[in-house]
Write an enzyme that holds these catalytic residues in place. Structure first.
Site, short mmCIF file in Angstrom:
data_model
loop_
_atom_site.label_atom_id
_atom_site.label_comp_id
_atom_site.label_asym_id
_atom_site.label_seq_id
_atom_site.Cartn_x
_atom_site.Cartn_y
_atom_site.Cartn_z
N LYS A 55 20.00 6.08 3.48
CA LYS A 55 20.15 6.45 4.90
C LYS A 55 20.79 5.33 5.71
CE LYS A 55 16.32 9.73 4.83
NZ LYS A 55 16.26 9.77 3.36
N GLY A 75 0.80 -1.22 0.00
CA GLY A 75 0.00 0.00 0.00
C GLY A 75 0.83 1.27 0.00
N ALA A 107 9.13 -4.48 0.69
CA ALA A 107 9.15 -3.02 0.75
C ALA A 107 8.59 -2.48 2.05
CB ALA A 107 8.37 -2.43 -0.44
N ASN A 164 16.14 9.09 -2.16
CA ASN A 164 14.75 9.55 -2.07
C ASN A 164 14.03 9.40 -3.39
OD1 ASN A 164 15.95 10.42 0.29
ND2 ASN A 164 14.86 12.35 0.37
#
Length: 642
Positions: free
Chosen positions: A423, A305, A377, A461
């Site tokens: 990150k 989602g 994910a 990103n």
């Protein structure tokens, strides 16, 4: 009969019975064949055909028509539709006429053997037939396109097209045919001096982009269409800035349609978006390799989602899997992505509600669906929130990965891919540190499990993901500002969500390596991103100011994609690199790993921070837990509402 009624009658031809349609089209062709044949004799004899040759002419007419009818019928030349004629059709027509002329020549010489028949007639007949039939077909198409907008009372919008290349040429052609959008191209602007003064479909190339303001004023231009799909972000930015100074609206041809699919549609034109200014070229994929890895397979996507997970689902379903299992603990976004995909692929989808930290539920999903491929994910990704909830970050980002990965090994899944982040490199945040541990865990399993290929795909990103900087900036601009940026020197790598997910699927096909790093291009200053979005929204920095609110806990001024000790090698794909570390690092730190997981399950935030520091030597937290600023307080209040 008026032109309108003629085209109305021609438009009914496709709805006639097939035999009637073919009869009409064949009769028209035979009429042109006869006319070309007779004109060939008239031209050959300067319109005074001697009597002996008239006899040969009339005697050869029926055999000629029969020969051409047979050849054209065999080549299905009566089945084309004239209003859609193209250069390909003209070439096919020339080939058919050449074969028909050769066949008639053979018939005349070897069978009919007329006494008086000029040899030049064969060439003249071929040329005249091509001119008459090609001209008739082309004229009908031109008339149809002209009549498409005839009688439309809507005023045409004068537009300039930036880019006099293939895309611009196709765009002009499409505009001339599209009756839904009334544009009037008044000219092209292009920096190539060799194109200046040329005309493309009657539209002149007026000059370079730097003359845009003068051309807008001279021709009363209202919009500029950018038709440069391969242009860099600096080139696009320059055109946009010129258009804004000239006071005209800017639209763009999407690069994906123009480059990847080779199609340009006026209906696909859209306003210039921030993604256009980042200059990300369309991804070229080895679709055959991806298809082999996904077609007919059962694919499980966790976090389905979310922004990345949902796009992975969209990409996976294109490759015809046997079943796509969409797993998420958030029912509303899961409902929406399932509904979106089920419109065309309902028989292949299964929406599974569940949390990756729930080992029993995950076992049920694996037992029920027996996936062949797992794309993991699911993760907590918001840096400031995870600074407040480090134990939950460990439970989800590490514990959830451990549960799903171990089940993948147990159920002999062929391929497991972890979606990671930049990150995780030299992390300063809890979120980054937990993703780094998850990377080590997955790579450890790749060393120890013989039945499943485990790998990690790391990237920066993505533009427009839920809660990311672009939707935040967009909402702040809509509210009238200010736009909040943490620091003037804050930089990030960016790519689009489709690009990232496509490269994830590509990396999943590689047989060598267990850490893949995506080429993120050049880093972008966040303040430049903010300025671009303000300009694209039609404002200036005087109207929408930028406020610098300070670096938040866990944030770095810049992100890195590799560790110092990681060697980077190329792969078969130009935008995917393979990272190498000396060995399986987690095997030497099992006690530290177990202690970290125990602290996470116990909800002991302080021990979790200490455990992350013990496990990840490069982890340097930017602030102790006692100094974490709550996201809804003080200077971060603006960000909490989006």
């Amino acid at each position: 009969m008026t032109l309108s009624s003629l085209f109305s009658w021609l438009g009914q031809l496709p709805r006639l019975p097939r035999w009637a349609r073919l009869g009409i089209i064949a009769s028209l062709h035979l009429g042109f064949f006869a006319l070309a044949y007779l004109l060939a004799f008239l031209i050959r004899f300067d319109y005074a055909i001697p009597t002996p040759y008239q006899t040969a002419m009339w005697a050869g007419l029926l055999p000629l028509l029969a020969t051409k009818a047979v050849v054209f019928g065999a080549l299905r030349m009566f089945q084309g539709w004239w209003k859609y004629v193209s250069l390909y059709d003209v070439l096919a027509l020339a080939r058919a006429l050449a074969l028909a002329s050769l066949a008639y020549l053979a018939l005349n010489v070897m069978v009919l053997t007329p006494a008086d028949f000029p040899r030049s007639i064969y060439l003249l007949d071929f040329a005249l037939s091509l001119i008459l039939l090609g001209g008739a077909r082309g004229s009908l198409r031109l008339l149809r396109e002209k009549l498409a907008t005839w009688g439309d009372d809507r005023p045409a919008v004068p537009v300039l097209i930036s880019g006099a290349g293939d895309t611009g040429e196709t765009l002009v052609r499409e505009i001339s045919k599209n009756r839904q959008i009334v544009y009037q191209p008044v000219g092209f602007v292009d920096d190539d001096p060799y194109k200046h003064g040329l005309r493309i479909h009657g539209v002149p190339v007026l000059g370079p982009i730097d003359k845009l303001a003068q051309l807008v004023e001279k021709h009363g231009v209202e919009e500029l269409i950018i038709a440069m799909p391969s242009a860099s972000r600096d080139q696009i930015r320059r055109v946009v800035e010129q258009a804004q100074r000239a006071g005209v609206k800017t639209r763009i041809v999407p690069a994906f349609e123009a480059v990847v699919e080779g199609k340009v549609s006026v209906n696909a034109l859209r306003d210039v978006a921030i993604t256009d200014l980042l200059g990300r070229a369309p991804v070229e994929l080895d679709t055959y390799a991806i298809g082999r890895s996904l077609e007919g397979k059962r694919v499980l996507v966790t976090g389905a989602g979310g922004s990345i997970g949902s796009e992975i689902c969209r990409q996976v379903v294109r490759f015809n899997p046997e079943r796509l299992i969409l797993l998420d603990c958030a029912e509303t976004p899961l409902f929406f992505i399932h509904r979106e995909l089920s419109e065309q692929h309902d028989d292949k989808l299964f929406a599974a509600i569940g949390n990756v930290t729930d080992a029993e539920r995950m076992r049920q999903v694996f037992e029920q669906h027996r996936p062949d491929v797992v794309l993991h994910a699911a993760a907590y990704k918001h840096v400031p929130l995870m600074e407040e909830h480090p134990a939950l970050a460990v439970q989800n980002n590490i514990g959830g990965t451990e549960i799903v990965a171990n089940l993948a090994a147990e159920y002999k899944v062929a391929r497991f891919v972890l979606i990671s982040t930049d990150k995780a490199v030299n992390p300063t945040s809890v979120m980054g540190a937990t993703k780094r541990v998850a990377e080590l865990l997955v790579r450890h399993l790749n060393h120890t499990c013989a039945t499943t290929r485990f790998s990690v795909v790391r990237f920066g990103n993505v533009l427009g993901s839920n809660g990311s900087v672009i939707p935040i900036f967009r909402q702040q601009i809509a509210r009238g500002g200010p736009v909040t940026v943490t620091h003037p020197e804050m930089t990030r790598y960016f790519m689009t969500i489709p690009e990232a997910t496509q490269l994830v699927l590509q990396a999943a096909t590689f047989k060598q390596g267990d850490l893949f790093i995506l080429d993120m291009g050049e880093p972008v200053k966040i303040v430049d991103l903010a300025r671009d979005m303000i300009r694209l929204s039609g404002f200036s920095e005087d109207e929408i100011p930028i406020d610098f609110c300070g670096v938040r806990p866990g944030e770095k001024l810049f992100e890195e994609l590799t560790l110092d000790r990681e060697e980077v090698d190329t792969t078969a794909h130009a935008k995917i690199f393979m990272g190498k570390e000396p060995a399986d690092l987690l095997v030497e730190m099992e006690d530290a790993f177990d202690a970290l997981m125990s602290a996470g399950r116990a909800g002991d935030d302080q021990s979790v921070r200490a455990g992350l520091e013990a496990l990840i030597p490069t982890y340097r937290p930017s602030a102790p837990s006692s100094k974490v600023i709550r996201i809804e307080s003080g200077r971060h209040k603006a960000l909490s509402k989006v």
